[in-house]
Motif scaffolding. Structure first.
Motif, PDB file in Angstrom:
ATOM      1  N   GLY A 136       0.820  -1.197   0.000  1.00 43.20           N
ATOM      2  CA  GLY A 136       0.000   0.000   0.000  1.00 43.20           C
ATOM      3  C   GLY A 136       0.852   1.244   0.000  1.00 43.20           C
ATOM      4  N   ILE A 137       0.250   2.349  -0.397  1.00 43.66           N
ATOM      5  CA  ILE A 137       0.955   3.620  -0.432  1.00 43.66           C
ATOM      6  C   ILE A 137       0.002   4.739  -0.043  1.00 43.66           C
ATOM      7  N   SER A 138       0.517   5.673   0.730  1.00 44.18           N
ATOM      8  CA  SER A 138      -0.225   6.885   1.040  1.00 44.18           C
ATOM      9  C   SER A 138       0.093   7.913  -0.035  1.00 44.18           C
ATOM     10  N   TRP A 139      -0.928   8.343  -0.751  1.00 44.28           N
ATOM     11  CA  TRP A 139      -0.666   9.252  -1.861  1.00 44.28           C
ATOM     12  C   TRP A 139      -0.079  10.571  -1.370  1.00 44.28           C
ATOM     13  N   ASN A 140      -0.583  11.083  -0.260  1.00 43.40           N
ATOM     14  CA  ASN A 140      -0.148  12.391   0.218  1.00 43.40           C
ATOM     15  C   ASN A 140       1.272  12.366   0.778  1.00 43.40           C
ATOM     16  N   THR A 141       1.611  11.327   1.529  1.00 43.58           N
ATOM     17  CA  THR A 141       2.915  11.307   2.190  1.00 43.58           C
ATOM     18  C   THR A 141       3.954  10.490   1.422  1.00 43.58           C
ATOM     19  N   GLY A 142       3.505   9.605   0.551  1.00 42.16           N
ATOM     20  CA  GLY A 142       4.440   8.739  -0.158  1.00 42.16           C
ATOM     21  C   GLY A 142       4.893   7.540   0.653  1.00 42.16           C
ATOM     22  N   ARG A 143       4.425   7.456   1.878  1.00 42.81           N
ATOM     23  CA  ARG A 143       4.816   6.316   2.717  1.00 42.81           C
ATOM     24  C   ARG A 143       4.261   5.027   2.128  1.00 42.81           C
ATOM     25  N   THR A 144       5.050   3.961   2.224  1.00 44.18           N
ATOM     26  CA  THR A 144       4.637   2.685   1.661  1.00 44.18           C
ATOM     27  C   THR A 144       4.651   1.596   2.727  1.00 44.18           C
ATOM     28  N   ALA A 145       3.937   0.536   2.431  1.00 46.61           N
ATOM     29  CA  ALA A 145       3.924  -0.642   3.290  1.00 46.61           C
ATOM     30  C   ALA A 145       3.888  -1.872   2.388  1.00 46.61           C
ATOM     31  N   ILE A 146       4.674  -2.865   2.746  1.00 48.71           N
ATOM     32  CA  ILE A 146       4.746  -4.115   1.982  1.00 48.71           C
ATOM     33  C   ILE A 146       4.516  -5.266   2.955  1.00 48.71           C
TER      34      ILE A 146
END
Length: 126
Positions: free
Chosen positions: A50-60
């Motif tokens: 997943g990715i947060s569009w606003n922050t660019g943070r990702t999770a795998i």
């Protein structure tokens, strides 16, 4: 209303790569978390990345770290899932999902997502 369309699935040999993408129509992904899930026959839908569009943070997902990555393209308003060193057990229908998350969280439960694409088949042959 957010309409999601996945593309880029297909058939690949074990060890190969695929890069499915998710596009939104009707609006941008701004303010949304975008997740990829997969569902193999007879199994539940499971979080992939997943990715947060606003922050660019990702999770795998832990089991996929090192092989899968997720990224966004602001200009194209798309989210892509780069899948490397694919294995037969990666075979599944891959779904894109979106949920409004202004604070940058990335849900890993499919129940948390309001919008879903139709899915794209990924088949990895041995």
């Amino acid at each position: 209303q957010v309409q999601l369309v996945e593309s880029g699935g297909g058939l690949v040999q074990a060890g190969g790569s695929l890069r499915p993408s998710c596009a939104a129509s009707g609006r941008t992904f701004s303010g949304y978390a975008v997740g990829w899930f997969r569902q193999a026959p007879g199994k539940g839908r499971r979080f992939v990345a997943g990715i947060s569009w606003n922050t660019g943070r990702t999770a795998i997902a832990d089991s996929l770290k090192g092989r899968f990555t997720i990224s966004r393209d602001n200009a194209k308003n798309t989210v892509s899932l780069q899948m490397n060193t694919l294995k037969p057990e990666d075979t599944a229908v891959y779904y894109c999902a979106a949920d409004r998350r202004l604070l940058g969280t990335i849900p890993t439960s499919p129940a948390a997502y309001d919008y879903w694409g139709q899915g794209t088949q990924v088949t990895v042959s041995s």
